[in-house]
Design an enzyme around this catalytic site. Structure first.
Site, PDB file in Angstrom:
ATOM      1  N   CYS A  94       0.722  -1.150   0.116  1.00 15.00           N
ATOM      2  CA  CYS A  94      -0.031  -0.137  -0.077  1.00 15.00           C
ATOM      3  C   CYS A  94       0.877   1.311  -0.008  1.00 15.00           C
ATOM      4  O   CYS A  94       1.519   1.631  -0.789  1.00 15.00           O
ATOM      5  CB  CYS A  94      -1.234   0.056   1.296  1.00 15.00           C
ATOM      6  SG  CYS A  94      -2.331   1.010   0.978  1.00 15.00           S
ATOM      7  N   ARG A 131     -12.909   6.132  -1.864  1.00 15.43           N
ATOM      8  CA  ARG A 131     -11.714   5.454  -1.455  1.00 15.43           C
ATOM      9  C   ARG A 131     -11.709   3.781  -2.157  1.00 15.43           C
ATOM     10  O   ARG A 131     -13.120   3.492  -2.381  1.00 15.43           O
ATOM     11  CB  ARG A 131     -11.273   5.234   0.013  1.00 15.43           C
ATOM     12  CG  ARG A 131     -11.066   6.686   0.575  1.00 15.43           C
ATOM     13  CD  ARG A 131     -10.557   6.276   2.194  1.00 15.43           C
ATOM     14  NE  ARG A 131      -9.305   5.556   2.259  1.00 15.43           N
ATOM     15  CZ  ARG A 131      -8.123   5.908   2.002  1.00 15.43           C
ATOM     16  NH1 ARG A 131      -7.722   7.329   1.795  1.00 15.43           N
ATOM     17  NH2 ARG A 131      -6.921   5.258   2.138  1.00 15.43           N
ATOM     18  N   HIS A 193      -3.543  -5.719   2.076  1.00 21.20           N
ATOM     19  CA  HIS A 193      -3.308  -5.897   3.572  1.00 21.20           C
ATOM     20  C   HIS A 193      -3.965  -7.262   3.727  1.00 21.20           C
ATOM     21  O   HIS A 193      -4.480  -7.949   3.174  1.00 21.20           O
ATOM     22  CB  HIS A 193      -4.246  -4.669   4.323  1.00 21.20           C
ATOM     23  CG  HIS A 193      -3.518  -3.321   4.139  1.00 21.20           C
ATOM     24  ND1 HIS A 193      -2.309  -2.935   4.600  1.00 21.20           N
ATOM     25  CD2 HIS A 193      -4.171  -2.171   3.276  1.00 21.20           C
ATOM     26  CE1 HIS A 193      -2.143  -1.568   3.949  1.00 21.20           C
ATOM     27  NE2 HIS A 193      -3.330  -1.315   3.409  1.00 21.20           N
TER      28      HIS A 193
END
Ligand code: GLN
Length: 242
Positions: A94, A131, A193
């Site tokens: 990320c 997002r 993640h």
């Protein structure tokens, strides 16, 4: 045999338990009788980069990314780039991934320089835009990778052949071209993640094997009993609706 793991910015870039990737690699080595040393690499000059076999960096908020970007550009970047050019195995997640590219332009338009080892750049579309959040499933070398993504930045590869994986479910690099992550030599960037590696043991072993081959010329890695990891992987696939 021994491997040295460098954990980059453990206190700065530690969102979403990406530290679990370090623990996973450490354990999967120890379970095989491979000695492991983990070195925390905080801001400041990096000595003995040539001793590193694996380098990991996690995600972080824009503020922490700014601090990491400054340290990378002002101190660690050149030695890390040389080590990665020499085959150092690296996993950047990320925000860390974004800083391994050319730059990350944040939601205010400020451009954070990267170390340019991955052929990509990232731009946040601005305050109040959607997002890229949710469970994600990708295909890597014919295998499914599962994880969770949460990023505002959209990453664009300068060569889509450099993609790490193909998005099956989720946004990936930018929610447009179905690419996820990027790779160059033994350097891997991803938005997954989770943490990524415990739920995707085949990818974890891929990284370990590359590091063993580079350092010790090893060719094989004895299998482990991955029943727990496999059930976590299946559960994540089900949650992601795959
Ligand atoms: N701040 C970056 C973005 O929002 C990276 C976030 C993260 O590391 N999860 O795109």
């Amino acid at each position: 045999m021994k491997l040295v793991i460098g954990h980059l910015y453990p206190r700065l870039m530690n969102m979403y338990a990406d530290r679990g990737n370090v623990i996973c690699l450490e354990q999967r080595c120890r379970w095989r009788g491979i000695d492991v040393e983990v070195r925390s690499l905080s801001p400041g000059p990096l000595h003995n980069a040539a001793e590193l076999d694996l380098l990991l960096v996690g995600g972080g908020q824009d503020r922490e990314q700014l601090l990491a970007s400054r340290d990378l550009v002002e101190t660690k970047g050149p030695v890390l780039r040389d080590a990665m050019r020499d085959g150092l195995v690296a996993l950047a997640v990320c925000g860390g991934y974004q800083l391994f590219g050319e730059y990350y332009r944040d939601h205010t338009g400020v451009e954070l320089r990267g170390i340019e080892v991955l052929p990509a750049h990232t731009a946040h579309p601005g305050e109040g835009t959607q997002r890229c959040i949710g469970n994600i499933v990708t295909t890597w070398k014919g295998r499914k990778l599962v994880g969770f993504e949460n990023h505002g930045g959209r990453t664009y590869l300068h060569d889509t052949a450099a993609a790490l994986a193909t998005v099956e479910n989720g946004f990936g690099n930018n929610g447009e071209d179905r690419t996820e992550g990027a790779q160059w030599r033994n350097v891997y960037g991803t938005y997954l993640h989770g943490s990524l590696l415990p739920k995707n043991p085949a990818f974890a072993d891929h990284l370990i094997l590359q590091a063993l081959q580079r350092r010790h010329g090893a060719a094989l890695l004895p299998p482990l009993d991955d029943a727990v990891e496999a059930s976590a992987h299946e559960r994540a696939l089900k949650i992601a609706g795959r």
